[in-house]
Design a protein around this motif. Structure first.
Motif, mmCIF file in Angstrom:
data_model
loop_
_atom_site.group_PDB
_atom_site.id
_atom_site.type_symbol
_atom_site.label_atom_id
_atom_site.label_comp_id
_atom_site.label_asym_id
_atom_site.label_seq_id
_atom_site.Cartn_x
_atom_site.Cartn_y
_atom_site.Cartn_z
ATOM 1 N N SER A 40 1.842 8.988 -6.112
ATOM 2 C CA SER A 40 1.960 10.411 -5.773
ATOM 3 C C SER A 40 2.962 11.122 -6.691
ATOM 4 O O SER A 40 3.034 12.339 -6.719
ATOM 5 N N GLU A 41 3.718 10.314 -7.468
ATOM 6 C CA GLU A 41 4.652 10.933 -8.430
ATOM 7 C C GLU A 41 3.949 11.373 -9.713
ATOM 8 O O GLU A 41 4.549 12.012 -10.567
ATOM 9 N N ILE A 42 2.662 11.000 -9.836
ATOM 10 C CA ILE A 42 1.926 11.367 -11.065
ATOM 11 C C ILE A 42 1.266 12.726 -10.838
ATOM 12 O O ILE A 42 0.420 12.876 -9.950
ATOM 13 N N THR A 98 5.728 -4.902 -9.686
ATOM 14 C CA THR A 98 5.520 -4.647 -11.120
ATOM 15 C C THR A 98 4.070 -4.276 -11.409
ATOM 16 O O THR A 98 3.785 -3.503 -12.330
ATOM 17 N N GLU A 99 3.157 -4.824 -10.633
ATOM 18 C CA GLU A 99 1.741 -4.493 -10.839
ATOM 19 C C GLU A 99 1.461 -3.044 -10.424
ATOM 20 O O GLU A 99 0.655 -2.353 -11.047
ATOM 21 N N ILE A 100 2.134 -2.619 -9.379
ATOM 22 C CA ILE A 100 1.981 -1.227 -8.958
ATOM 23 C C ILE A 100 2.517 -0.287 -10.044
ATOM 24 O O ILE A 100 1.898 0.719 -10.376
ATOM 25 N N GLU A 101 3.664 -0.673 -10.624
ATOM 26 C CA GLU A 101 4.244 0.115 -11.733
ATOM 27 C C GLU A 101 3.238 0.210 -12.893
ATOM 28 O O GLU A 101 3.050 1.271 -13.495
ATOM 29 N N LEU A 102 2.596 -0.930 -13.164
ATOM 30 C CA LEU A 102 1.638 -0.987 -14.266
ATOM 31 C C LEU A 102 0.451 -0.063 -14.000
ATOM 32 O O LEU A 102 0.011 0.685 -14.884
ATOM 33 N N LEU A 103 -0.058 -0.097 -12.779
ATOM 34 C CA LEU A 103 -1.185 0.764 -12.417
ATOM 35 C C LEU A 103 -0.779 2.228 -12.573
ATOM 36 O O LEU A 103 -1.510 3.040 -13.156
ATOM 37 N N ALA A 104 0.396 2.536 -12.050
ATOM 38 C CA ALA A 104 0.873 3.927 -12.125
ATOM 39 C C ALA A 104 0.977 4.369 -13.583
ATOM 40 O O ALA A 104 0.546 5.481 -13.946
ATOM 41 N N CYS A 113 0.836 -1.205 0.000
ATOM 42 C CA CYS A 113 0.000 0.000 0.000
ATOM 43 C C CYS A 113 0.872 1.257 0.000
ATOM 44 O O CYS A 113 0.644 2.202 -0.755
ATOM 45 N N GLN A 114 1.902 1.221 0.827
ATOM 46 C CA GLN A 114 2.775 2.384 0.954
ATOM 47 C C GLN A 114 3.591 2.621 -0.318
ATOM 48 O O GLN A 114 3.760 3.755 -0.758
ATOM 49 N N LEU A 115 4.071 1.535 -0.921
ATOM 50 C CA LEU A 115 4.816 1.668 -2.177
ATOM 51 C C LEU A 115 3.923 2.262 -3.258
ATOM 52 O O LEU A 115 4.337 3.144 -4.018
ATOM 53 N N ALA A 116 2.677 1.789 -3.301
ATOM 54 C CA ALA A 116 1.744 2.297 -4.310
ATOM 55 C C ALA A 116 1.474 3.783 -4.084
ATOM 56 O O ALA A 116 1.424 4.571 -5.036
#
Lengths: 482, 499
Positions: A394-396, A460-466, A386-389
């Motif tokens: 928040s970088e977007i 990698t899934e978090i990267e994909l969502l971002a 959750c925190q990584l996501a």
């Protein structure tokens, strides 16, 4: 039609096609009807139903399809259920209170043992020690998890647990309460849970008032004092926006001794978050599912219900106690049954009879395998994802995280430059189950997307969502500017 | 090692987990919320955990273990294909907030189940949301409550239940805010129409009743009872606990009922699981349909633009919110896993569900006959009395141990414990309350003639047993008679770590 191969069925002339024989593997006495009727001095099955007056008899056959064999049923099931999109088929960020945690294989293997699966409520303790002890252990596991003295062996789910907690609070506190028949519920509690609470409380004439939250999502402690003198309050930790609210540790001192402090928890979070019993919660409820059970389209789940001894005799549901047998040997049995419907009838503390024992058993098995440190690690994995996501999203620049300065467990809100429904539809086309459109809960929040992360979420899934959120929101913002 | 909490292995025993996706040394947790002390959970490796629960399972009796004639509970065989289907990812791994186009298969199954249940009970609309029989009762009574509120009939505050009713009936109606009027049954256990006439009026909201009654006897005057309640302006509620007796032979709709709950864990073989999960859908006549908890599944013909799958070539399935819905009784769509299991069960029988009920009734009557016959053979029939003076029963029957209690001080509980020593689960005891020293026996359709013959013999053997032996029974079980008073007086509801 070929009776030559199945002569015994000639006794039952209604069966006129081989397809109708499929329940032969379920009914041991199929074809032996005459033998049994003869023994009773009866001539036909109709004699057994002669007591049903003609006026109410069903004269037509049931307009249903013909019986199927096991092979045909599994084939149909695979075709129908195979057409669904399972969460595991996609990259999934949908949670909203149900989380797709990994449940160890041994749990599924053990829970299908027929001695557990095919037993009834343990009314005869001498031949039910296995389930009774397992549920007594479950009560202990839950007590330890939430930091309260007493737990029952489950209610239906988190929503009915919350509702039952509030009616229980009224039974305990109403006599001394300044605000009679009144409870308070956090305004963030989703309409679906609120509706269950309404249905359970309206019959008792209980008024459900609303507790306000601050703009950062935390409970408004300044207005909480209005709830002092009521029968109880219900708040959630983490709350429905995924926020861990440190302010809840001050609630009990504000509402006072004679108002029940009811906390709804995500049980896995308690591997890192303080047990509510240790910040003076009186009743802790919650959706147990994440410990032991798949989501299964929202049921069966199991509701956690734990409390201090003050509420013991007014709590709903079944409770196992330790006892002795006539030889003085340790033994277990259901206890405090005089609270329950089969004894107390309309004066029972609840109408609950069938509960979710087998799912609670899965929970107990999962908890047993985790152990204390395993629970802590599971909680850390959920929280870390959750925190990584939160950090990545928040970088977007084209989206916002309105409660970003708070601490979150499992999920948080993303504020989009456009409608959450459209964003989810876009993510769907990209193979992502993108989260939950919060306008379904809070109609004014058209652009709020609730994204969820569990121990199963990969970096990698978090990267994909971002990446997808960045593409969608950027195109939207640029479209508006253009 | 018999106690879970005696397993104090090394830190971190249990199943191994991958590392978190990010460092956990800076988790943002408000300082007031940092957990100070982990729960005192045990530490087991997988082999220890598997052995513990397997050991526990050997101390538990299920249908798979032996004959389970527990009246009112319909302990029929649970087909294993249902368990396999419920674990398919298309049901186990889907989320209730997924959009309709991702779950057409589940919605198709739900739609078929709604239709099938409606057909079987003679009802016009069905919701699958209630998760247990008692919740089904509560849900239907809530619908009836809103129906009267909608008509401005606010004075209908009373619900009538016979004294033979399941305890959940009065408990559910009381939870919805109704006053309970209990009416006595006739001497023969049947509904007393005069007693009913005496209590109905413009304050009657509903009557809750099961048929066959809890004595296992069909109420021949049920239609008259329905007329009496309807003429007073009330609604008729059918407790579906005993539906296994009549499927395909009559229906609550034909009997004049307005609402019904189904116990999928009784009639449709959802395993009881030691006390749950169950599933308690309700069916209602059209005038109550708009009050059902929402949403329910509807379908419409396929339109251009619908996302077709192998399921929905003709129909598009979708959730639909009833117009004046009472709201929710469970947060999601009920016990969907149970619904899918019961769909697999119903598919096995299809239009032959009637045969299932016929065999349930055949077995109950046969067992009742055999017990009487075996008792007569050796002249001990005076030790028990029929619970109801009828020629035929439905899916279950009651026996009164009152004569035996009087003659030699042996009650229903002693017989029950004696049967445990014979390797059987005991029948339901002391229910219904109107039969003194009651034993309620329900064999179900999935027991063979040989099992019934054997049980009848053993039952009569138990009747002849030395009273001292029965007072002492059981002696062959894992523990002997458990002291329930001790448990209540010395409340130990969790493991005493400090002991």
């Amino acid at each position: 039609m070929c009776f030559a191969t199945k002569p015994t069925f000639m006794l039952v002339p209604r069966y006129d096609s081989p397809g109708d024989y499929h329940m032969v593997d379920q009914l041991p006495n199929l074809g032996r009807e005459k033998e049994m009727l003869d023994a009773m001095g009866m001539s036909s099955i109709d004699d057994l139903f002669a007591d049903i007056p003609e006026a109410v008899r069903m004269t037509e056959e049931l307009p249903l399809p013909p019986p199927q064999s096991e092979e045909e049923i599994i084939s149909d099931a695979r075709r129908l259920l195979g057409a669904n999109v399972a969460l595991g088929d996609r990259v999934n960020f949908l949670g909203a209170g149900l989380n797709r945690n990994y449940v160890p294989a041994s749990v599924f293997q053990l829970v299908t043992r027929g001695e557990f699966l095919t037993s009834y409520t343990p009314y005869q303790p001498e031949v039910s020690q296995g389930m009774l002890q397992a549920m007594w252990e479950f009560q202990t596991l839950i007590s330890e998890l939430v930091g309260l003295e007493v737990a029952n062996l489950s209610v239906y789910d988190g929503s009915t647990a919350a509702a039952e907690a509030l009616t229980c609070a009224v039974r305990v506190h109403n006599r001394k309460a300044e605000q009679k028949d009144t409870v308070y519920v956090s305004e963030l509690v989703p309409p679906s849970r609120r509706s269950v609470i309404h249905n359970y409380t309206q019959g008792g004439g209980i008024e459900v008032k609303t507790l306000r939250h601050n703009s950062d999502g935390t409970l408004d402690l300044n207005s909480l004092s209005q709830a002092a003198g009521s029968c109880g309050i219900y708040v959630e930790q983490p709350n429905p926006l995924g926020i861990l609210d440190g302010g809840l540790t001050r609630v009990k001192e504000i509402i006072g001794e004679n108002t029940a402090f009811v906390v709804g928890v995500a049980p896995v979070s308690l591997g890192v978050i303080e047990a509510p019993g240790n910040y003076n919660a009186d009743i802790v409820v919650g959706e147990g599912q994440a410990l032991g059970s798949p989501i299964t389209y929202g049921g069966p789940l199991y509701g956690i219900f734990a409390c201090t001894k003050t509420y013991l005799r007014q709590m709903p549901g079944r409770i196992v106690g330790r006892s002795i047998d006539v030889d003085g040997k340790e033994a277990f049995c259901l206890t405090l049954s005089t609270r329950e419907q089969h004894i107390r009838r309309h004066r029972a503390t609840s109408n609950i009879c069938t509960n979710e024992t087998l799912i609670a058993l899965m929970g107990a098995m999962h908890m047993s395998l985790l152990g204390p440190e395993g629970l802590a690690k599971l909680a850390q994995r959920n929280m870390a994802a959750c925190q990584l996501a939160k950090q990545k999203l928040s970088e977007i620049s084209t989206i916002a995280i309105p409660h970003r300065n708070n601490s979150h467990f499992n999920e948080f809100v993303v504020e989009l430059p456009g409608s959450a429904a459209e964003c989810i539809a876009y993510l769907d086309t990209q193979g992502l189950i993108g989260g939950f459109d919060l306008s379904a809960w809070y109609p004014e929040r058209k652009n709020w997307l609730l994204v969820s992360f569990s121990d199963q979420t990969k970096a990698t899934e978090i990267e994909l969502l971002a990446a997808h959120l960045a593409v969608w929101s950027t195109s939207l913002v640029q479209g508006v500017r253009a | 090692m018999s106690h879970l909490f005696e397993h104090e292995g090394a830190d971190g025993k249990g199943y191994s987990q991958p590392d978190p996706v990010a460092p956990v040394d800076n988790l943002q947790i408000p300082s007031s919320l940092v957990r100070a002390k982990l729960p005192r959970w045990p530490r087991l490796s997988e082999p220890e955990m598997v052995r513990h629960y397997t050991w526990l399972s050997t101390r538990n009796f299920g249908i798979d273990t032996g004959f389970y004639p527990l009246g009112s509970c319909t302990m029929k065989h649970n087909p294993r294909i249902n368990e396999v289907i419920a674990q398919l990812p298309g049901i186990a791994d889907i989320h209730p907030l997924q959009p309709d186009h991702q779950i057409q298969g589940t919605l198709a199954i739900f739609h078929e189940m709604q239709d099938m249940l409606g057909i079987c009970a003679g009802m016009d609309a069905v919701t699958l949301q209630p998760v247990a029989g008692a919740q089904g009762e509560f849900t239907a009574i809530r619908c009836i409550q809103e129906y009267f509120r909608g008509r401005g009939e606010l004075g209908r505050t009373k619900v009538i239940v016979p004294d033979s009713a399941h305890g959940t009936n009065p408990a559910s109606a009381a939870m919805a805010g109704f006053e309970i009027i209990e009416i006595p049954s006739r001497e023969d256990g049947r509904i007393d129409l005069d007693a009913l006439r005496a209590v109905v009026g413009d304050d009657t909201a509903a009557m809750m009743i099961t048929n066959p009654s809890t004595l296992g006897v069909f109420e021949p005057e049920i239609a008259q009872a329905a007329d009496i309640v309807h003429e007073a302006g009330g609604q008729m509620y059918y407790d579906g606990a005993n539906f296994n007796a009549i499927l395909g032979r009559t229906s609550p709709g034909l009997m004049g009922f307005d609402a019904v709950h189904y116990n999928l864990h009784k009639t449709f073989s959802q395993p009881h699981g030691g006390g749950g999960p169950g599933s308690g859908p309700i069916g209602v006549k059209s005038h109550l349909a708009k009050f059902l908890p929402g949403p329910v599944v509807k379908r419409r013909p396929i339109l251009a633009g619908d996302q077709l799958t192998s399921v929905n070539k003709e129909w598009w399935y979708h959730w639909h919110q009833p117009e004046n819905s009472i709201g929710k009784v469970q947060q999601w769509h009920g016990n969907s896993g149970a619904v899918v299991r019961c769909w697999a069960y119903y598919r096995r029988y299809g239009r032959e569900l009637k045969t299932m009920s016929e065999h349930a009734v055949l077995n109950a009557n046969y067992l009742r006959h055999k017990i009487i016959e075996e008792a007569e053979k050796i002249g001990v029939r005076h030790l028990f009395a029929d619970g109801a003076p009828v020629d035929v029963v439905k899916h279950e029957f009651t026996i009164s141990m009152a004569p035996m209690k009087e003659e030699c001080g042996i009650g229903a509980m002693d017989i029950a414990k004696g049967l445990l020593d014979m390797g059987y689960m005991a029948p339901t005891v002391y229910f219904p309350l109107i039969v003194p020293e009651c034993m309620m026996v329900e064999p179900t359709e999935t027991e063979s003639k040989e099992t019934l013959d054997e049980f009848a013999k053993k039952f009569v053997e138990v009747l002849q047993e030395d009273p001292e032996v029965l007072h002492n029974a059981p002696v062959t079980t894992k523990v002997r008679r458990v002291d329930e008073v001790y448990a209540a007086r010395n409340l130990t509801l969790s493991y005493p770590f400090d002991e």
